[in-house]
Scaffold this motif. Structure first.
Motif, PDB file in Angstrom:
ATOM      1  N   VAL A 259     -38.048  -0.784  19.218  1.00 12.05           N
ATOM      2  CA  VAL A 259     -38.262  -1.403  17.897  1.00 12.05           C
ATOM      3  C   VAL A 259     -39.283  -2.522  18.080  1.00 12.05           C
ATOM      4  O   VAL A 259     -39.019  -3.492  18.809  1.00 12.05           O
ATOM      5  CB  VAL A 259     -36.940  -1.941  17.333  1.00 12.05           C
ATOM      6  CG1 VAL A 259     -37.123  -2.500  15.916  1.00 12.05           C
ATOM      7  CG2 VAL A 259     -35.879  -0.831  17.295  1.00 12.05           C
ATOM      8  N   ASP A 260     -40.447  -2.371  17.428  1.00  9.22           N
ATOM      9  CA  ASP A 260     -41.572  -3.240  17.810  1.00  9.22           C
ATOM     10  C   ASP A 260     -42.711  -3.058  16.805  1.00  9.22           C
ATOM     11  O   ASP A 260     -42.880  -1.965  16.255  1.00  9.22           O
ATOM     12  CB  ASP A 260     -42.038  -2.808  19.210  1.00  9.22           C
ATOM     13  CG  ASP A 260     -42.842  -3.855  19.961  1.00  9.22           C
ATOM     14  OD1 ASP A 260     -42.745  -3.881  21.201  1.00  9.22           O
ATOM     15  OD2 ASP A 260     -43.559  -4.656  19.304  1.00  9.22           O
ATOM     16  N   ALA A 261     -43.476  -4.096  16.590  1.00  9.60           N
ATOM     17  CA  ALA A 261     -44.717  -3.941  15.802  1.00  9.60           C
ATOM     18  C   ALA A 261     -45.731  -3.159  16.627  1.00  9.60           C
ATOM     19  O   ALA A 261     -46.658  -2.555  16.075  1.00  9.60           O
ATOM     20  CB  ALA A 261     -45.288  -5.305  15.444  1.00  9.60           C
ATOM     21  N   HIS A 262     -45.568  -3.188  17.916  1.00 12.84           N
ATOM     22  CA  HIS A 262     -46.527  -2.610  18.867  1.00 12.84           C
ATOM     23  C   HIS A 262     -45.907  -1.464  19.656  1.00 12.84           C
ATOM     24  O   HIS A 262     -44.685  -1.404  19.807  1.00 12.84           O
ATOM     25  CB  HIS A 262     -46.973  -3.697  19.847  1.00 12.84           C
ATOM     26  CG  HIS A 262     -47.393  -4.970  19.199  1.00 12.84           C
ATOM     27  ND1 HIS A 262     -46.518  -6.035  18.997  1.00 12.84           N
ATOM     28  CD2 HIS A 262     -48.577  -5.369  18.687  1.00 12.84           C
ATOM     29  CE1 HIS A 262     -47.156  -7.030  18.394  1.00 12.84           C
ATOM     30  NE2 HIS A 262     -48.400  -6.664  18.191  1.00 12.84           N
ATOM     31  N   ALA A 263     -46.782  -0.596  20.220  1.00 13.50           N
ATOM     32  CA  ALA A 263     -46.272   0.554  20.993  1.00 13.50           C
ATOM     33  C   ALA A 263     -46.060   0.198  22.463  1.00 13.50           C
ATOM     34  O   ALA A 263     -45.306   0.870  23.170  1.00 13.50           O
ATOM     35  CB  ALA A 263     -47.241   1.729  20.871  1.00 13.50           C
TER      36      ALA A 263
ATOM     37  N   TYR B  67     -35.634  -4.073  21.812  1.00 16.97           N
ATOM     38  CA  TYR B  67     -35.905  -4.702  20.518  1.00 16.97           C
ATOM     39  C   TYR B  67     -36.852  -5.897  20.690  1.00 16.97           C
ATOM     40  O   TYR B  67     -36.474  -6.920  21.265  1.00 16.97           O
ATOM     41  CB  TYR B  67     -34.584  -5.182  19.894  1.00 16.97           C
ATOM     42  CG  TYR B  67     -34.556  -5.148  18.387  1.00 16.97           C
ATOM     43  CD1 TYR B  67     -33.557  -4.429  17.706  1.00 16.97           C
ATOM     44  CD2 TYR B  67     -35.493  -5.823  17.616  1.00 16.97           C
ATOM     45  CE1 TYR B  67     -33.508  -4.397  16.311  1.00 16.97           C
ATOM     46  CE2 TYR B  67     -35.460  -5.791  16.233  1.00 16.97           C
ATOM     47  CZ  TYR B  67     -34.461  -5.068  15.584  1.00 16.97           C
ATOM     48  OH  TYR B  67     -34.425  -5.021  14.209  1.00 16.97           O
ATOM     49  N   ASP B  68     -38.069  -5.746  20.235  1.00 19.42           N
ATOM     50  CA  ASP B  68     -39.050  -6.834  20.260  1.00 19.42           C
ATOM     51  C   ASP B  68     -38.891  -7.587  18.949  1.00 19.42           C
ATOM     52  O   ASP B  68     -39.014  -6.999  17.871  1.00 19.42           O
ATOM     53  CB  ASP B  68     -40.453  -6.224  20.365  1.00 19.42           C
ATOM     54  CG  ASP B  68     -41.548  -7.272  20.518  1.00 19.42           C
ATOM     55  OD1 ASP B  68     -42.533  -6.988  21.210  1.00 19.42           O
ATOM     56  OD2 ASP B  68     -41.401  -8.367  19.963  1.00 19.42           O
ATOM     57  N   ILE B  69     -38.623  -8.872  19.028  1.00 18.87           N
ATOM     58  CA  ILE B  69     -38.369  -9.675  17.821  1.00 18.87           C
ATOM     59  C   ILE B  69     -39.554  -9.627  16.856  1.00 18.87           C
ATOM     60  O   ILE B  69     -39.394  -9.822  15.647  1.00 18.87           O
ATOM     61  CB  ILE B  69     -38.003 -11.125  18.188  1.00 18.87           C
ATOM     62  CG1 ILE B  69     -37.250 -11.820  17.037  1.00 18.87           C
ATOM     63  CG2 ILE B  69     -39.227 -11.923  18.621  1.00 18.87           C
ATOM     64  CD1 ILE B  69     -35.837 -11.389  16.826  1.00 18.87           C
ATOM     65  N   ASP B  70     -40.753  -9.289  17.372  1.00 28.60           N
ATOM     66  CA  ASP B  70     -41.913  -9.235  16.467  1.00 28.60           C
ATOM     67  C   ASP B  70     -41.921  -7.977  15.597  1.00 28.60           C
ATOM     68  O   ASP B  70     -42.824  -7.787  14.771  1.00 28.60           O
ATOM     69  CB  ASP B  70     -43.250  -9.413  17.199  1.00 28.60           C
ATOM     70  CG  ASP B  70     -43.654  -8.219  18.064  1.00 28.60           C
ATOM     71  OD1 ASP B  70     -44.410  -8.433  19.040  1.00 28.60           O
ATOM     72  OD2 ASP B  70     -43.263  -7.067  17.786  1.00 28.60           O
ATOM     73  N   ALA B  71     -40.879  -7.123  15.784  1.00 29.56           N
ATOM     74  CA  ALA B  71     -40.715  -6.007  14.829  1.00 29.56           C
ATOM     75  C   ALA B  71     -40.372  -6.565  13.446  1.00 29.56           C
ATOM     76  O   ALA B  71     -40.770  -5.990  12.415  1.00 29.56           O
ATOM     77  CB  ALA B  71     -39.599  -5.070  15.295  1.00 29.56           C
TER      78      ALA B  71
ATOM     79  N   GLY C 127     -45.021 -14.308  20.344  1.00 26.51           N
ATOM     80  CA  GLY C 127     -46.398 -14.373  20.828  1.00 26.51           C
ATOM     81  C   GLY C 127     -47.414 -13.575  20.039  1.00 26.51           C
ATOM     82  O   GLY C 127     -48.562 -13.954  19.903  1.00 26.51           O
ATOM     83  N   THR C 128     -47.006 -12.389  19.512  1.00 28.89           N
ATOM     84  CA  THR C 128     -47.987 -11.532  18.825  1.00 28.89           C
ATOM     85  C   THR C 128     -47.450 -11.132  17.449  1.00 28.89           C
ATOM     86  O   THR C 128     -47.131  -9.960  17.218  1.00 28.89           O
ATOM     87  CB  THR C 128     -48.271 -10.269  19.666  1.00 28.89           C
ATOM     88  OG1 THR C 128     -47.005  -9.738  20.090  1.00 28.89           O
ATOM     89  CG2 THR C 128     -49.107 -10.579  20.872  1.00 28.89           C
ATOM     90  N   PRO C 129     -47.309 -12.103  16.539  1.00 28.35           N
ATOM     91  CA  PRO C 129     -46.770 -11.787  15.205  1.00 28.35           C
ATOM     92  C   PRO C 129     -47.732 -10.892  14.413  1.00 28.35           C
ATOM     93  O   PRO C 129     -48.947 -11.014  14.560  1.00 28.35           O
ATOM     94  CB  PRO C 129     -46.627 -13.159  14.547  1.00 28.35           C
ATOM     95  CG  PRO C 129     -47.617 -14.026  15.252  1.00 28.35           C
ATOM     96  CD  PRO C 129     -47.696 -13.515  16.656  1.00 28.35           C
TER      97      PRO C 129
HETATM   98 MN    MN Z   1     -44.520  -6.535  19.827  1.00 23.18          MN
END
Ligand code: MN
Ligand code: X7A
Ligand code: MN
Ligand code: MN
Length: 278
Positions: free
Chosen positions: A91-95, A199-203, A213-215
């Motif tokens: 779960v992440d904004a990024h892959a 789970y990346d919190i930026d999801a 770090g990367t919102p």
């Molecule tokens: Mn991310």
């Protein structure tokens, strides 16, 4: 994050704190090509892998509180050593699937998946302190949720390997309930495999979890983020959880740290049975 442990204890979960891992600082950790801090990250992840393996051998559901998403290398590696049949829900904004050769930044937090996937093995150069890592998951064992900032090379890898993804477009078009239904149908179609939730919190949308770090704007609402954990909890298959990229140093003001940490605490509680109905 001790609040998490206390709250879990209060909610009736038996919690064993395996303590903080101490990572030594390596002053002359020269980049490998464009990849930054290879030795520090490689050695840290070996410690994480050994620690996760200990937790799983003790029969617990493992919670790894990060720290950088590069720590998922060790977390998934250690988990797969005990449960090779595991499935990964990322779960992440990024892959986070760049290889050292495709990464636009050289930051390993954007690369962890590439070291773990069998099909990418031939694309990974030998890096200092990474020789212990053996690929342990197949492309078919992975589902992504929340993607909205995928580099072109990552997109090619995802498509080429046929990896299942629910980007924020699918979250919008299907709704989170359908996304979770389809995620679990996909990973548990035949047998009920243990789930590794990374789970990346930026999801979550930066309005909910800004201290990271990367919102990336256009993220999951708090409710969607929590629903993911509630849904996976009720499968009874959650075997390990990474909760990463909470970074108080990235907050512009104190309250942003609290918003982000509180969201992280609630996500972990959702994984262990806290439901919003009381
Ligand atoms: Mn991310
Ligand atoms: N894909 C990025 C971001 C990785 C985020 C790691 B995570 O998910 O753990 O937070 C690069 C992102 N991209 C680089 C070019 C400019 C736009 C952002 C990378 O550095 O590989
Ligand atoms: Mn990071
Ligand atoms: Mn990530």
């Amino acid at each position: 994050m001790y609040e998490e442990i206390i709250k879990l204890s209060l909610s009736g979960c038996a919690v064993k704190d395996y303590g903080n891992l101490k990572f030594e600082d390596l002053p002359d950790d020269e980049p490998f090509g464009s990849t930054k801090r290879p030795r520090a990250v490689g050695l840290a992840n070996k410690q994480v892998a050994d620690a996760v393996q200990r937790v799983k051998n003790d029969g617990h559901t493992c919670v790894m509180l990060g720290g950088d998403h590069s720590l998922a290398i060790g977390s998934i590696h250690g988990h797969a050593a005990c449960r090779p049949e595991l499935k990964v829900v990322w779960v992440d904004a990024h892959a986070d699937i760049n290889t050292p050769l495709t990464s636009p930044t050289g930051n390993i937090h954007g690369q962890p998946m590439s070291y773990l996937i069998h099909e990418l093995c031939a694309k990974i150069p030998h890096m200092p302190s990474f020789s212990w890592i053996k690929p342990c998951i197949a492309a078919k064992d992975i589902v992504y949720i929340g993607l909205r900032d995928v580099d072109p090379e990552e997109h090619y890898i995802l498509k080429h390997l046929g990896i299942k993804t629910f980007s924020m477009t699918e979250v919008d078009s299907l709704g989170i309930a359908k996304v979770m239904e389809q995620t679990c149908d996909y990973i548990s179609s035949k047998i009920k495999n243990p789930i590794h939730l990374s789970y990346d919190i930026d999801a979550l949308d930066p309005s909910v979890a800004p201290a990271t770090g990367t919102p990336v704007i256009g993220g999951l609402t708090y409710r969607e983020g929590i629903y993911i954990t509630e849904y996976l909890c009720q499968t009874g298959l959650l075997s390990a959880i990474d909760l990463v990229e909470v970074n108080p140093k990235q907050a512009k003001r104190e309250e942003e740290v609290h918003w982000t940490a509180n969201a992280a605490v609630d996500l972990v509680l959702g994984c262990f049975g806290r439901v919003r109905e009381g």
